[in-house]
Design a protein around this motif. Structure first.
Motif, PDB file in Angstrom:
ATOM      1  N   ILE A  33     -19.687 -56.375 -81.097  1.00 41.15           N
ATOM      2  CA  ILE A  33     -19.519 -54.910 -81.196  1.00 41.15           C
ATOM      3  C   ILE A  33     -19.395 -54.322 -79.798  1.00 41.15           C
ATOM      4  N   GLN A  34     -20.295 -54.768 -78.926  1.00 42.82           N
ATOM      5  CA  GLN A  34     -20.310 -54.273 -77.551  1.00 42.82           C
ATOM      6  C   GLN A  34     -18.985 -54.576 -76.852  1.00 42.82           C
ATOM      7  N   LEU A  37     -16.156 -52.389 -78.337  1.00 42.10           N
ATOM      8  CA  LEU A  37     -16.237 -50.999 -77.858  1.00 42.10           C
ATOM      9  C   LEU A  37     -15.782 -50.901 -76.404  1.00 42.10           C
ATOM     10  N   ARG A  38     -16.214 -51.870 -75.620  1.00 43.44           N
ATOM     11  CA  ARG A  38     -15.842 -51.860 -74.199  1.00 43.44           C
ATOM     12  C   ARG A  38     -14.337 -52.043 -74.042  1.00 43.44           C
ATOM     13  N   ALA A  41     -12.526 -48.928 -74.792  1.00 44.57           N
ATOM     14  CA  ALA A  41     -12.657 -47.976 -73.682  1.00 44.57           C
ATOM     15  C   ALA A  41     -11.671 -48.312 -72.570  1.00 44.57           C
ATOM     16  N   VAL A  42     -11.491 -49.615 -72.323  1.00 43.17           N
ATOM     17  CA  VAL A  42     -10.542 -50.048 -71.282  1.00 43.17           C
ATOM     18  C   VAL A  42      -9.130 -49.618 -71.662  1.00 43.17           C
ATOM     19  N   LEU A  44      -8.245 -47.197 -73.695  1.00 42.84           N
ATOM     20  CA  LEU A  44      -8.156 -45.729 -73.641  1.00 42.84           C
ATOM     21  C   LEU A  44      -8.021 -45.240 -72.194  1.00 42.84           C
ATOM     22  N   LYS A  45      -8.807 -45.866 -71.331  1.00 40.50           N
ATOM     23  CA  LYS A  45      -8.782 -45.495 -69.908  1.00 40.50           C
ATOM     24  C   LYS A  45      -7.408 -45.794 -69.307  1.00 40.50           C
ATOM     25  N   PHE A  48      -4.905 -43.156 -70.367  1.00 43.09           N
ATOM     26  CA  PHE A  48      -5.073 -41.928 -69.575  1.00 43.09           C
ATOM     27  C   PHE A  48      -4.439 -42.109 -68.190  1.00 43.09           C
ATOM     28  N   GLY A 111     -20.614 -55.957 -69.042  1.00 39.99           N
ATOM     29  CA  GLY A 111     -20.965 -54.845 -68.146  1.00 39.99           C
ATOM     30  C   GLY A 111     -22.430 -54.922 -67.761  1.00 39.99           C
ATOM     31  N   PRO A 113     -24.951 -51.698 -67.428  1.00 36.83           N
ATOM     32  CA  PRO A 113     -25.198 -50.261 -67.254  1.00 36.83           C
ATOM     33  C   PRO A 113     -26.412 -49.928 -66.398  1.00 36.83           C
ATOM     34  N   SER A 248     -13.489 -54.332 -61.885  1.00 37.96           N
ATOM     35  CA  SER A 248     -13.644 -53.331 -62.940  1.00 37.96           C
ATOM     36  C   SER A 248     -12.818 -53.671 -64.181  1.00 37.96           C
TER      37      SER A 248
END
Lengths: 259, 158
Positions: A33-34, A37-38, A41-42, A44-45, A48, A111, A113, A248
């Motif tokens: 899951i983690q 989700l990560r 996010a990558v 989506l980023k 952008f 990651g 955090p 990153s």
């Protein structure tokens, strides 16, 4: 007050490592899951960034098209050199890239955090899969980090930009062979120190590990020289390396087992 | 009982989002602590017991997800929340004080959980401010839900 007492009991149990088994079970369930989700996010980023840098991308595209044409010519030369190289290798019976004989374990980057310095990452493999403290993590033949802490299902990898990691390195340029000590510099770059002033080090040179420290396999790429400094007050010069891997964007790494 | 089960599940989802999606999207320093936001949202709704339970369970999920000492986040969160609640109850109740409390607690928690190193960055202020905005949003959602639920219950009784 009862809730505070409960937390103290949990903390004591935690200090006594009594939560290791439940944590392992939790890690096994939460890792996919983690990671998912990560990864989203990558993506989506990146989307952008794409919209933000559209003009730059157009310029880069034109430059890359030009570069591509030039590289096609280079590829033909390299193919000829490769054939020649293959022939020489078979004649000399050289065993190339020794570390690939070792067992590689693929690990997902989860990651970290809690690390405000950004110099370490948590990987989804631990002692159960045979990971030990000190194991090297690579992407291709580029060293990305060293395992510094291991639990049953996860491990913490210190990146090369971490001040905790120091490696004996050598310039891969045959004309130089300058040796030094590479260490993470404030979590932003890798600094090679103890280079003799007479030794030739230029921007763009690639430094590789020597293996003399006994912890890092020899021949792994550490980074490319982006800056060379020689302060008049110091007898030795130093160089700043930039990693060939963008930390990153790391999603998967390979841990070299059984060092 | 239902409330505590709901908090347990919600905190688990929030921790998963916080430690993977938001961390990747915003980075370590800007990343808001959704558990602290939820705790403060519950405090703003005058539900101290819920806030403390949220801190206990949320902290536990955070620790189970990471590689540090299990129970440390819960303990630290509880201590910080108890201090914040005492200040809110006994000393200062103003809006600005509440904003300041959320920011300070977010920063202190983040720095403490980065043990053994203590690193302060001005970017953590943004994280605290973001936390406050999220807390207000959750507070609004809880308020609306409660209002709807209570009016529905009132209609049934009538």
């Amino acid at each position: 007050m009862r809730i505070l007492l409960a937390s103290i009991f949990i903390l004591i149990f935690g200090l006594l490592d009594l939560f290791d088994s439940p944590r392992s079970v939790f890690h096994r369930f939460s890792a996919p899951i983690q990671y998912g989700l990560r990864h989203s996010a990558v993506v989506l980023k990146d989307s952008f960034k794409l919209f933000h840098n559209l003009n730059d991308i157009r310029k880069q595209n034109l430059f890359l098209l030009k570069e591509n044409q030039e590289l096609k010519g280079v590829i033909v030369d390299l193919k000829m050199a490769e054939e020649e190289n293959e022939l020489l290798r078979s004649q000399l019976k050289l065993k190339n890239e020794e570390f690939f004989d070792k067992e590689l374990l693929m690990a997902l980057v989860m990651g970290n955090p809690n690390d405000l310095t950004g110099t370490s990452l948590v990987l989804d493999k631990g002692t159960r899969q045979g990971v030990k403290v000190g194991d090297n993590a690579v992407v291709g033949n580029v060293l990305v980090g060293v395992v510094s802490d291991v639990s049953e299902e996860r491990c913490v990898m210190d990146l090369l930009v971490s001040p905790q990691v120091s490696i004996t390195v050598v310039n891969s340029e045959p004309a130089s062979r300058a040796e030094g000590l590479a260490r993470g510099d404030l979590g932003t770059s890798i600094k090679v120190t103890r280079l003799l002033p007479g030794e030739k080090v230029d921007e763009g040179d690639i430094f590789v590990s020597t293996g003399r420290d006994g912890r890092i396999l020899p021949g792994l790429v550490i980074g490319q020289v982006s800056e060379v400094t020689l302060e008049s007050a110091e007898p030795l010069k130093s160089a700043v390396l930039s990693s060939l891997v963008e930390y990153s964007r790391l999603e998967k790494v390979f841990i070299i087992l059984g060092l | 009982m239902r409330k505590y089960l709901f908090i347990t599940i919600t905190t688990l989802i929030l921790v998963l989002i916080q430690d993977s999606f938001l961390w990747e999207f915003l980075g370590t320093e800007f990343n808001p602590s959704l558990i602290i936001a939820l705790c403060f949202a519950l405090i703003f709704c005058d539900d101290s017991a819920g806030a403390l339970f949220c801190a206990l369970v949320g902290g536990l999920w955070l620790d189970l997800m990471g590689v540090g000492i299990v129970g440390l986040s819960s303990f630290l969160l509880l201590l910080l929340l108890l201090a914040a609640m005492w200040i809110r109850r006994s000393l200062l109740r103003g809006v600005w004080i509440q904003i300041l409390l959320v920011i300070i607690i977010t920063i202190v928690f983040k720095i403490a959980m980065n043990y053994p190193e203590a690193i302060f960055s001005w970017r953590l202020l943004f994280s605290g401010l973001l936390n406050f905005l999220i807390a207000m949003l959750i507070h609004y959602i809880i308020g609306r839900t409660r209002q709807k639920y209570l009016s529905f219950e009132f209609r049934i009784r009538a």
